[in-house]
Design a protein around this motif. Structure first.
Motif, short mmCIF file in Angstrom:
data_model
loop_
_atom_site.label_atom_id
_atom_site.label_comp_id
_atom_site.label_asym_id
_atom_site.label_seq_id
_atom_site.Cartn_x
_atom_site.Cartn_y
_atom_site.Cartn_z
N ALA A 155 -16.07 -40.92 15.88
CA ALA A 155 -17.24 -41.07 16.63
C ALA A 155 -17.21 -39.97 17.83
N PHE A 156 -16.19 -39.48 18.27
CA PHE A 156 -15.94 -38.53 19.27
C PHE A 156 -14.89 -37.69 19.33
N PHE A 157 -13.76 -37.66 18.12
CA PHE A 157 -12.99 -36.58 17.75
C PHE A 157 -13.57 -35.79 16.49
N MET A 158 -13.59 -34.19 16.91
CA MET A 158 -14.23 -33.47 16.02
C MET A 158 -13.47 -32.88 14.89
N ASN A 159 -12.13 -32.94 15.09
CA ASN A 159 -11.19 -32.40 14.24
C ASN A 159 -11.54 -32.43 12.60
N ARG A 160 -11.24 -31.18 11.99
CA ARG A 160 -11.53 -31.31 10.54
C ARG A 160 -10.41 -30.74 9.85
N ALA A 161 -10.23 -30.77 8.55
CA ALA A 161 -9.26 -30.37 7.77
C ALA A 161 -9.84 -30.05 6.25
N ILE A 162 -9.01 -28.82 5.82
CA ILE A 162 -9.47 -28.21 4.62
C ILE A 162 -8.37 -28.42 3.59
N MET A 163 -8.43 -29.41 2.76
CA MET A 163 -7.26 -29.67 1.88
C MET A 163 -7.63 -29.18 0.63
N GLY A 164 -6.34 -29.22 -0.30
CA GLY A 164 -6.43 -28.38 -1.63
C GLY A 164 -7.19 -29.70 -2.34
N ALA A 165 -8.17 -29.15 -3.24
CA ALA A 165 -8.80 -29.90 -4.13
C ALA A 165 -7.69 -30.09 -5.57
N VAL A 166 -8.13 -31.28 -6.58
CA VAL A 166 -7.18 -31.41 -7.71
C VAL A 166 -6.97 -29.99 -8.47
N GLY A 167 -7.69 -29.11 -8.51
CA GLY A 167 -7.78 -27.95 -9.23
C GLY A 167 -7.07 -26.88 -8.49
N ASN A 168 -6.79 -27.00 -7.38
CA ASN A 168 -5.95 -26.07 -6.38
C ASN A 168 -4.76 -25.76 -7.05
N PRO A 169 -4.41 -24.36 -7.38
CA PRO A 169 -3.12 -24.27 -8.05
C PRO A 169 -1.97 -24.38 -7.28
N ALA A 170 -1.99 -24.17 -5.88
CA ALA A 170 -1.14 -24.39 -4.91
C ALA A 170 -1.26 -25.40 -4.10
N LEU A 171 -2.22 -25.98 -3.73
CA LEU A 171 -2.32 -27.13 -2.85
C LEU A 171 -2.87 -28.55 -3.24
N ALA A 172 -2.74 -28.69 -4.60
CA ALA A 172 -3.23 -29.93 -5.29
C ALA A 172 -2.69 -31.01 -4.78
N PRO A 173 -3.29 -32.36 -4.41
CA PRO A 173 -2.76 -33.56 -4.16
C PRO A 173 -1.75 -33.91 -5.28
N LYS A 174 -0.39 -34.95 -4.61
CA LYS A 174 0.22 -35.04 -5.50
C LYS A 174 0.90 -36.55 -4.97
N LEU A 175 0.56 -37.46 -6.15
CA LEU A 175 1.14 -38.86 -6.13
C LEU A 175 2.77 -38.99 -6.92
N THR A 176 3.53 -39.31 -6.22
CA THR A 176 4.96 -39.55 -6.61
C THR A 176 5.27 -41.11 -6.76
N ILE A 177 5.54 -41.50 -7.80
CA ILE A 177 5.98 -43.02 -7.75
C ILE A 177 7.48 -43.05 -8.42
N THR A 178 8.22 -43.81 -7.57
CA THR A 178 9.71 -44.09 -8.25
C THR A 178 9.75 -45.60 -8.58
N TYR A 179 10.13 -45.93 -9.66
CA TYR A 179 10.06 -47.16 -10.45
C TYR A 179 11.27 -47.36 -11.34
N SER A 180 11.41 -48.88 -11.66
CA SER A 180 12.43 -49.23 -12.75
C SER A 180 11.63 -50.19 -13.70
N THR A 181 11.87 -50.20 -15.04
CA THR A 181 11.20 -51.22 -15.95
C THR A 181 11.80 -52.71 -15.65
N LEU A 182 10.87 -53.50 -15.43
CA LEU A 182 11.41 -54.86 -15.39
C LEU A 182 11.56 -55.58 -16.73
N PRO A 183 12.31 -56.75 -16.78
CA PRO A 183 12.38 -57.55 -18.01
C PRO A 183 11.17 -57.96 -18.63
N ASN A 184 11.22 -58.34 -19.96
CA ASN A 184 9.89 -58.60 -20.58
C ASN A 184 9.71 -60.17 -20.33
#
Length: 457
Positions: A428-457
């Motif tokens: 409402a009063f801070f004007m700051n802006r950001a230009i982020m890489g889109a999914v198709g950006n070859p160098a700045l695409a967003p990235k989701l990294t998940i670390t996990y292990s399989t659980l018993p059935n």
């Protein structure tokens, strides 16, 4: 036999004994290896059911990247009524166009105000004090302040419809009470008090308004609706000209009426009377975006989602983002130990000398199944803040979000994977802006990294 013959025979017997020992050791080793291999081969199918059933086996920890949906949503409208800060000014951003801000505000007299007999009063001056805390853009660009009197009253907080960042109220622009006051701030100075002498006509009108008006706040606001504070558009006299200033109106920002008053001894004394702004005073900031044709923001926003190179975030003229992880359900039943979302920012587009800094914080707000933000009130407080908001890391040039709790709930079937929104904090009063890489950006695409292990059935 000779001594040489006896020595040869003894050596021959010793060598045979050593060979026999070696062969026996090798046979034993091969037998042990066969048993060990047989055991390992069985473990592939599972150990003895009485020891550790296959259903209780836990596989090795893995770390993978998953697909991300990232979308820019242009809102523009922001709730700015009675916020703790207001804005004035304008600037020309090559990537976003012209961004402008103007403030509408009332002023209040002190309780039971009375100046006494008009014959004992001499007007001196009326000064507008404005506390400028900060500026976004090139603050030393000269800007012409315009101070106009409102010709309609701003609504109180109990009104059915309250002003927002796209609202406009009428004012009389035929008379600039500030007489073209010029603002030019030092870029290195974080704060400054502007003292603007206003038109004497307004000052005299306030001084001689009469006790019946001055002593009653409601009558006073009907008599004097308040002021519009704006600036003339800046021009390209310099690169990236102009700035939007951050006002703190609840502090010592006020109207100061200077006058002289005669006492019972017929002596005139200098006096000053403040007309103040407090937290309950009706006021709001109006934001506008213009002249953005051909800008990066306008071009990219018009493209289909799959063709974009950039996504955007901005305060004031609000631009927010929607984020979703469409494939995390494919993990099945796993134990998620960490999940991190990285949103790289193109720092080359932060303006010269980084003058257009990205928002310091992004607030994460869950979406419901209809794509609506789950908030407690208009202050945009998340109902269930399971996604940690992101702090901009200027060294990394990216936002990093801890989404572990969210992914854990989704994979456990405790949370619908509806995604979430990201909006700049204090938009409402801070004007700051950001230009982020889109999914198709070859160098700045967003990235989701998940670390996990399989659980018993």
């Amino acid at each position: 036999m000779s001594k040489d013959t006896i020595a040869f025979m003894l050596k021959f017997q010793a060598d045979k004994t050593l060979d026999l020992f070696k062969n026996s050791w090798l046979s034993a080793a091969l037998a042990a290896a066969a048993i060990f291999y047989s055991g390992c081969a069985e473990s592939i199918q599972g150990l003895d059911p009485d020891v550790l059933p296959e259903s209780e086996l836990i596989q090795m920890v893995q770390s993978d990247t998953f697909s991300v949906e990232l979308e820019t949503i242009v809102v523009d409208t922001t709730s700015t009524y009675r916020t703790v800060r207001q804005n004035i000014g304008n600037y020309l951003d090559p990537s976003f166009g012209r961004i402008s801000a103007a403030t509408y505000t009332e002023f209040l007299p002190r309780e039971d105000l009375s100046f006494g007999s008009p014959s004992d009063l001499i007007f001196d001056s009326l000064v507008l004090n404005l506390v400028v805390e900060d500026a976004y853009g090139r603050a030393n660009t000269p800007q012409t302040l315009r101070v106009y009197e409102l010709t309609e009253r701003l609504p109180d907080s109990d009104a059915e419809e309250l002003p927002n960042s796209t609202s406009s109220f009428s004012f009389d622009d035929s008379r600039d009470y500030g007489d073209g006051f010029e603002i030019s701030l030092d870029n290195d100075a974080p704060g400054r008090i502007l003292r603007v002498r206003l038109d004497d006509e307004l000052g005299r009108r306030l001084l001689f308004a009469g006790d019946e008006i001055l002593s009653d706040p409601d009558s006073f606001v009907n008599f004097f609706n308040g002021l519009y504070l704006g600036t003339d558009p800046v021009t390209y006299t310099t690169r990236e000209p102009g700035a939007i200033m951050l006002l703190f109106l609840e502090s010592t920002s006020q109207l100061e009426l200077y006058y002289r008053q005669r006492d019972s001894n017929n002596v005139f004394f200098n006096r000053v009377e403040p007309f103040i702004i407090i937290s309950s005073t009706p006021r709001f900031t109006q934001f506008t975006r213009s002249e953005d044709q051909g800008s990066l923001f306008q071009i990219e926003s018009a493209l289909p989602q799959e063709e974009r190179t950039y996504e955007f975030s901005q305060g004031g003229v609000l631009v927010k983002n929607f984020v979703k992880f469409p494939t995390v359900e494919s993990l099945g039943k796993v134990g998620v130990s960490s999940a991190q979302l990285t949103l790289p920012v193109d720092t080359l587009l932060n303006g010269s000398n980084g003058r257009y800094a990205p928002p310091a914080q992004l607030i994460a707000i869950l979406a419901d199944d209809e794509g609506v933000e789950l908030i407690e009130n208009d202050a945009f407080i998340p109902i269930d803040p399971i996604v940690t908001g992101a702090t901009y890391d200027s060294d990394e040039g990216a936002y990093v979000l801890d989404v572990t709790d969210y992914v854990q709930r989704v994979t456990a079937g405790q949370q619908e994977n509806n995604g979430f929104f990201l909006r700049p904090q204090n938009a409402a009063f801070f004007m700051n802006r950001a230009i982020m890489g889109a999914v198709g950006n070859p160098a700045l695409a967003p990235k989701l990294t998940i670390t996990y292990s399989t659980l018993p059935n």
